[in-house]
Design a protein around this motif. Structure first.
Motif, PDB file in Angstrom:
ATOM      1  N   ALA A  58      43.556  54.138  55.338  1.00 45.82           N
ATOM      2  CA  ALA A  58      43.525  52.561  55.363  1.00 45.82           C
ATOM      3  C   ALA A  58      42.493  52.152  54.345  1.00 45.82           C
ATOM      4  N   TRP A  59      41.363  52.923  54.500  1.00 47.78           N
ATOM      5  CA  TRP A  59      40.105  52.191  53.785  1.00 47.78           C
ATOM      6  C   TRP A  59      40.429  52.864  52.196  1.00 47.78           C
ATOM      7  N   LYS A  60      41.025  53.942  51.871  1.00 48.67           N
ATOM      8  CA  LYS A  60      41.538  54.384  50.479  1.00 48.67           C
ATOM      9  C   LYS A  60      42.291  53.429  49.988  1.00 48.67           C
ATOM     10  N   THR A  61      43.508  52.815  50.775  1.00 49.43           N
ATOM     11  CA  THR A  61      44.294  51.787  50.312  1.00 49.43           C
ATOM     12  C   THR A  61      43.506  50.455  50.056  1.00 49.43           C
ATOM     13  N   VAL A  62      42.687  49.832  50.832  1.00 48.71           N
ATOM     14  CA  VAL A  62      42.096  48.675  50.659  1.00 48.71           C
ATOM     15  C   VAL A  62      41.188  48.796  49.327  1.00 48.71           C
ATOM     16  N   GLN A  63      40.486  50.115  49.245  1.00 42.81           N
ATOM     17  CA  GLN A  63      39.621  50.152  48.148  1.00 42.81           C
ATOM     18  C   GLN A  63      40.540  50.058  46.747  1.00 42.81           C
ATOM     19  N   ALA A  64      41.844  50.896  46.793  1.00 37.19           N
ATOM     20  CA  ALA A  64      42.714  50.649  45.475  1.00 37.19           C
ATOM     21  C   ALA A  64      43.090  49.225  45.203  1.00 37.19           C
ATOM     22  N   ILE A  65      43.415  48.221  46.385  1.00 43.01           N
ATOM     23  CA  ILE A  65      43.611  47.112  46.214  1.00 43.01           C
ATOM     24  C   ILE A  65      42.636  46.268  45.662  1.00 43.01           C
ATOM     25  N   GLU A  66      41.400  46.585  46.121  1.00 38.92           N
ATOM     26  CA  GLU A  66      40.014  45.901  45.816  1.00 38.92           C
ATOM     27  C   GLU A  66      39.719  46.061  44.182  1.00 38.92           C
ATOM     28  N   GLN A  67      40.088  47.129  43.751  1.00 37.81           N
ATOM     29  CA  GLN A  67      39.843  47.542  42.448  1.00 37.81           C
ATOM     30  C   GLN A  67      41.039  47.181  41.371  1.00 37.81           C
ATOM     31  N   ASN A  68      41.743  46.475  42.020  1.00 36.20           N
ATOM     32  CA  ASN A  68      43.142  46.138  41.104  1.00 36.20           C
ATOM     33  C   ASN A  68      42.706  44.645  40.635  1.00 36.20           C
ATOM     34  N   LYS A  69      42.648  44.731  39.178  1.00 38.23           N
ATOM     35  CA  LYS A  69      42.115  43.376  38.789  1.00 38.23           C
ATOM     36  C   LYS A  69      42.931  42.002  39.048  1.00 38.23           C
ATOM     37  N   LYS A  70      44.506  42.369  39.461  1.00 40.42           N
ATOM     38  CA  LYS A  70      45.187  41.470  39.440  1.00 40.42           C
ATOM     39  C   LYS A  70      44.707  40.629  40.989  1.00 40.42           C
ATOM     40  N   TYR A  71      44.049  41.305  41.881  1.00 39.92           N
ATOM     41  CA  TYR A  71      43.555  40.879  43.049  1.00 39.92           C
ATOM     42  C   TYR A  71      42.092  40.540  43.051  1.00 39.92           C
ATOM     43  N   ALA A  72      41.452  40.269  41.731  1.00 39.71           N
ATOM     44  CA  ALA A  72      39.937  40.266  41.645  1.00 39.71           C
ATOM     45  C   ALA A  72      39.583  38.929  42.676  1.00 39.71           C
ATOM     46  N   ASN A  77      37.101  39.648  50.177  1.00 43.49           N
ATOM     47  CA  ASN A  77      37.871  39.897  51.393  1.00 43.49           C
ATOM     48  C   ASN A  77      38.367  41.344  51.652  1.00 43.49           C
ATOM     49  N   CYS A  78      38.605  41.784  50.734  1.00 37.51           N
ATOM     50  CA  CYS A  78      38.939  43.190  50.804  1.00 37.51           C
ATOM     51  C   CYS A  78      37.304  44.100  51.162  1.00 37.51           C
TER      52      CYS A  78
END
Length: 240
Positions: A58-72, A77-78
């Motif tokens: 879960a932590w790795k998944t959230v980290q990947a989302i956090e690093q995605n510029k689309k969700y800056a 929150n991430c």
């Protein structure tokens, strides 16, 4: 005790890993002055690993989302969510470390068992370090190093192809690569383990060979990757 071993297996099949670990804790507490069997040790390994696997993933998944510029816009929150998951992971890893330190290591008489348990503690400090920051990261990294080294010292008289000794070399080398950012030291540990196993491979019995060869393959894959990153792709480990 047999009933609790059975229930630990039932909890495993039911994917109720917190319950599984609680059953296993009771088993090791009730084993008196004697270490548990290899079968129970294997259950410990499975139960502990599955207890934390969801949080690690879960932590790795959230980290990947956090690093995605689309969700800056959602990065804060991430970050908060990652911290929540990290705290859960740390709590579960500490639970494992406490069980092994308090109820397993004091009963381990054979070197093989000592290596198994000391490596396990090193592993769970390393898993904690995967999501830790600041002073906590420094603390758990140092603890991982300490227990991996103690396991290495305990393993010195084990056969080079002993699966616990090889597994220790695998995880200790990953520790040096991922947490210490020292690929040279990681390669040194992996290569030493591989060379020792290669020199003694003809002495392996069938059960030993089955357990050892799967770890040897992982060591080889890591070593090839790390050497390639260092620009030493021509210096490959020979096939066993």
């Amino acid at each position: 005790m047999e009933k609790k071993i059975f229930m630990a297996r039932v909890a495993d099949q039911s994917e109720r890993y917190e319950d599984m670990v609680d059953f296993l804790k009771d088993i090791v507490k009730e084993s008196g002055d004697e270490d548990v069997s290899n079968d129970v040790r294997n259950l410990l390994s499975v139960g502990f690993k599955n207890l934390i696997s969801a949080q690690r993933s879960a932590w790795k998944t959230v980290q990947a989302i956090e690093q995605n510029k689309k969700y800056a816009e959602y990065s804060s929150n991430c970050a908060e969510y990652k911290e929540k998951i990290s705290n859960e992971l740390e709590k579960n890893c500490q639970k494992v470390i406490d069980i092994v330190n308090e109820h397993c290591i004091p009963k381990a008489k054979e070197d093989d068992a000592k290596v198994f348990y000391l490596k396990m503690i090193g592993d769970y400090y390393r898993y904690t370090a995967e999501t830790a920051t600041g002073s906590k990261l420094e603390e758990v990294t140092e603890n991982a190093s300490k227990y991996y080294q103690q396991a290495t010292d305990a393993a010195k008289d084990l056969k080079p192809y002993n699966s616990n000794k090889l597994g220790l070399a695998l995880n200790f080398s990953v520790f040096w690569y991922e947490l210490k950012n020292d690929s040279s030291k990681a390669c040194e540990i992996a290569e030493q383990a591989l060379n020792g196993a290669r020199e003694n491979i003809d002495e392996m019995e069938n059960d030993e060979a089955r357990d050892a060869l799967s770890i040897i393959e992982l060591l080889k894959e890591n070593l090839d990757l790390w050497k390639e990153e260092e620009g030493a792709a021509d210096d490959q480990v020979e096939d066993l």
